[in-house]
Scaffold this motif. Sequence first.
Motif, PDB file in Angstrom:
ATOM      1  N   GLU A   1       0.808  -1.223   0.000  1.00 60.45           N
ATOM      2  CA  GLU A   1       0.000   0.000   0.000  1.00 60.45           C
ATOM      3  C   GLU A   1       0.840   1.272   0.000  1.00 60.45           C
ATOM      4  N   GLN A   2       2.151   1.150   0.209  1.00 55.55           N
ATOM      5  CA  GLN A   2       3.018   2.335   0.273  1.00 55.55           C
ATOM      6  C   GLN A   2       3.006   3.054  -1.072  1.00 55.55           C
ATOM      7  N   LEU A   3       2.834   4.371  -1.058  1.00 54.48           N
ATOM      8  CA  LEU A   3       2.610   5.121  -2.288  1.00 54.48           C
ATOM      9  C   LEU A   3       3.857   5.255  -3.143  1.00 54.48           C
ATOM     10  N   ASP A   4       5.053   5.261  -2.549  1.00 53.92           N
ATOM     11  CA  ASP A   4       6.261   5.509  -3.328  1.00 53.92           C
ATOM     12  C   ASP A   4       6.925   4.220  -3.797  1.00 53.92           C
ATOM     13  N   LEU A   5       6.154   3.139  -3.902  1.00 55.34           N
ATOM     14  CA  LEU A   5       6.659   1.875  -4.422  1.00 55.34           C
ATOM     15  C   LEU A   5       6.158   1.649  -5.839  1.00 55.34           C
ATOM     16  N   VAL A   6       7.017   1.056  -6.658  1.00 54.71           N
ATOM     17  CA  VAL A   6       6.628   0.602  -7.984  1.00 54.71           C
ATOM     18  C   VAL A   6       6.422  -0.902  -7.881  1.00 54.71           C
ATOM     19  N   LEU A   7       5.249  -1.360  -8.239  1.00 53.33           N
ATOM     20  CA  LEU A   7       4.965  -2.783  -8.073  1.00 53.33           C
ATOM     21  C   LEU A   7       4.433  -3.383  -9.363  1.00 53.33           C
ATOM     22  N   ARG A   8       4.677  -4.658  -9.493  1.00 53.87           N
ATOM     23  CA  ARG A   8       4.157  -5.418 -10.630  1.00 53.87           C
ATOM     24  C   ARG A   8       3.547  -6.709 -10.100  1.00 53.87           C
ATOM     25  N   HIS A   9       2.298  -6.933 -10.441  1.00 56.86           N
ATOM     26  CA  HIS A   9       1.625  -8.175 -10.067  1.00 56.86           C
ATOM     27  C   HIS A   9       2.040  -9.244 -11.072  1.00 56.86           C
ATOM     28  N   LEU A  10       2.838 -10.213 -10.606  1.00 54.92           N
ATOM     29  CA  LEU A  10       3.345 -11.241 -11.508  1.00 54.92           C
ATOM     30  C   LEU A  10       2.301 -12.306 -11.808  1.00 54.92           C
ATOM     31  N   GLY A  11       1.380 -12.512 -10.895  1.00 55.32           N
ATOM     32  CA  GLY A  11       0.366 -13.542 -11.075  1.00 55.32           C
ATOM     33  C   GLY A  11      -0.071 -14.096  -9.734  1.00 55.32           C
ATOM     34  N   ASP A  12      -0.899 -15.119  -9.780  1.00 53.65           N
ATOM     35  CA  ASP A  12      -1.386 -15.779  -8.572  1.00 53.65           C
ATOM     36  C   ASP A  12      -0.935 -17.233  -8.575  1.00 53.65           C
ATOM     37  N   LEU A  13      -0.323 -17.665  -7.484  1.00 57.14           N
ATOM     38  CA  LEU A  13       0.114 -19.051  -7.356  1.00 57.14           C
ATOM     39  C   LEU A  13      -1.079 -19.948  -7.063  1.00 57.14           C
ATOM     40  N   GLU A  14      -1.155 -21.075  -7.759  1.00 55.46           N
ATOM     41  CA  GLU A  14      -2.237 -22.028  -7.520  1.00 55.46           C
ATOM     42  C   GLU A  14      -2.037 -22.722  -6.181  1.00 55.46           C
ATOM     43  N   MET A  15      -3.109 -22.830  -5.413  1.00 58.34           N
ATOM     44  CA  MET A  15      -3.082 -23.497  -4.119  1.00 58.34           C
ATOM     45  C   MET A  15      -3.929 -24.760  -4.176  1.00 58.34           C
ATOM     46  N   GLY A  16      -3.527 -25.784  -3.412  1.00 58.47           N
ATOM     47  CA  GLY A  16      -4.265 -27.037  -3.392  1.00 58.47           C
ATOM     48  C   GLY A  16      -4.220 -27.676  -2.015  1.00 58.47           C
ATOM     49  N   VAL A  17      -5.016 -28.724  -1.852  1.00 56.12           N
ATOM     50  CA  VAL A  17      -5.090 -29.456  -0.587  1.00 56.12           C
ATOM     51  C   VAL A  17      -4.247 -30.720  -0.713  1.00 56.12           C
ATOM     52  N   TYR A  18      -3.330 -30.913   0.238  1.00 55.46           N
ATOM     53  CA  TYR A  18      -2.381 -32.024   0.167  1.00 55.46           C
ATOM     54  C   TYR A  18      -2.259 -32.721   1.519  1.00 55.46           C
TER      55      TYR A  18
ATOM     56  N   PRO B   1      -8.575 -32.390  -6.502  1.00 57.53           N
ATOM     57  CA  PRO B   1      -7.928 -31.402  -7.383  1.00 57.53           C
ATOM     58  C   PRO B   1      -8.900 -30.453  -8.060  1.00 57.53           C
ATOM     59  N   GLY B   2     -10.172 -30.834  -8.129  1.00 56.13           N
ATOM     60  CA  GLY B   2     -11.161 -29.935  -8.731  1.00 56.13           C
ATOM     61  C   GLY B   2     -11.618 -28.828  -7.810  1.00 56.13           C
ATOM     62  N   LEU B   3     -11.215 -28.883  -6.537  1.00 55.36           N
ATOM     63  CA  LEU B   3     -11.611 -27.852  -5.572  1.00 55.36           C
ATOM     64  C   LEU B   3     -10.848 -26.565  -5.864  1.00 55.36           C
ATOM     65  N   ARG B   4     -11.551 -25.507  -6.139  1.00 55.86           N
ATOM     66  CA  ARG B   4     -10.929 -24.226  -6.476  1.00 55.86           C
ATOM     67  C   ARG B   4     -10.685 -23.419  -5.211  1.00 55.86           C
ATOM     68  N   LEU B   5      -9.430 -23.098  -4.960  1.00 55.12           N
ATOM     69  CA  LEU B   5      -9.048 -22.292  -3.805  1.00 55.12           C
ATOM     70  C   LEU B   5      -8.527 -20.939  -4.275  1.00 55.12           C
ATOM     71  N   PRO B   6      -8.648 -19.900  -3.455  1.00 56.63           N
ATOM     72  CA  PRO B   6      -8.087 -18.598  -3.839  1.00 56.63           C
ATOM     73  C   PRO B   6      -6.587 -18.711  -4.098  1.00 56.63           C
ATOM     74  N   GLY B   7      -6.118 -18.055  -5.155  1.00 60.42           N
ATOM     75  CA  GLY B   7      -4.690 -18.061  -5.462  1.00 60.42           C
ATOM     76  C   GLY B   7      -3.915 -17.144  -4.533  1.00 60.42           C
ATOM     77  N   LEU B   8      -2.609 -17.336  -4.505  1.00 61.36           N
ATOM     78  CA  LEU B   8      -1.726 -16.524  -3.673  1.00 61.36           C
ATOM     79  C   LEU B   8      -1.030 -15.496  -4.567  1.00 61.36           C
ATOM     80  N   PRO B   9      -1.373 -14.205  -4.439  1.00 62.53           N
ATOM     81  CA  PRO B   9      -0.788 -13.200  -5.346  1.00 62.53           C
ATOM     82  C   PRO B   9       0.692 -12.971  -5.055  1.00 62.53           C
ATOM     83  N   VAL B  10       1.427 -12.684  -6.109  1.00 59.95           N
ATOM     84  CA  VAL B  10       2.860 -12.391  -5.978  1.00 59.95           C
ATOM     85  C   VAL B  10       3.130 -11.042  -6.629  1.00 59.95           C
TER      86      VAL B  10
END
Length: 256
Positions: A113-130, A217-226
């Motif tokens: 949330e810091q205003l003076d940062l330059v950020l790039r959202h690379l994607g969301d990591l897939e999460m699963g139950v193991y 594996p068909g259970l959809r979980l929220p991804g982990l943003p990077v």
Amino acid sequence: MRGIERQLGVELFRRQPRGLDLTETGAALLPHAQAMRDSLQSLRLAAEGRSERLAGTVRITASVMSARYHLPPIIARIRTLEPEIAIDLVPTDQTENLHYREADIAVRMYRPEQLDLVLRHLGDLEMGVYAARDYLDRRGRPDTVEALWQSDLVGLDRRDMMLRAMRDMGLPATRDWFSTRCDDFVTGYELVVSGCGIGVLQCNIADRDPRLERLLPGLRLPGLPVYLTVHEAMRRTPRIARVRELLEDGLSPLFS
């Protein structure tokens, strides 16, 4: 400290048995001192951002899981391609302040949330139950979501991010749902591997581990943003820009 007090002609601190306490004058001057500190830090960042050398040290902070499982081969490639750039890697799940050069580049699993940062959202990591295969051989393999939540679960202790994610899915989850709890993610991973129960893990890591088996594996979980972040004043510094480029290139296969 005493030298500053002599120059200003005031008493800033009062000695106490437990250490030093600010005087009333010291407390009144504290915001001005903090503003001076911030201004000097901004000046230093701006000066360092003008450096044209593709050499020196770049300090990277990343989550403990990323530092353990994602970054080592990427850093090895950086060192091969740019041998004059040294890398400091800081594995931590705490927020490192880029403004005060606690790090030059941050790999973060949340949107800064810091205003003076330059950020790039690379994607969301897939999460699963193991769970560990030997655990499932012993306890059985839950084949429904209801049976899954009634199993031994490995989760977080004091952090509530997993609970919030489960509640967002409509589950009335509480801390007591987890029979084994730990806030360190690498240790939590090993708890699942060791057969303590079922846990939510990053698929890009767990799928490569032959000791683990993915459930539902068909259970959809929220991804982990990077997010890849750098301070605005340092973004064009050649060594930092180069390392940022190579980090982005190295992390991108995680989202393909």
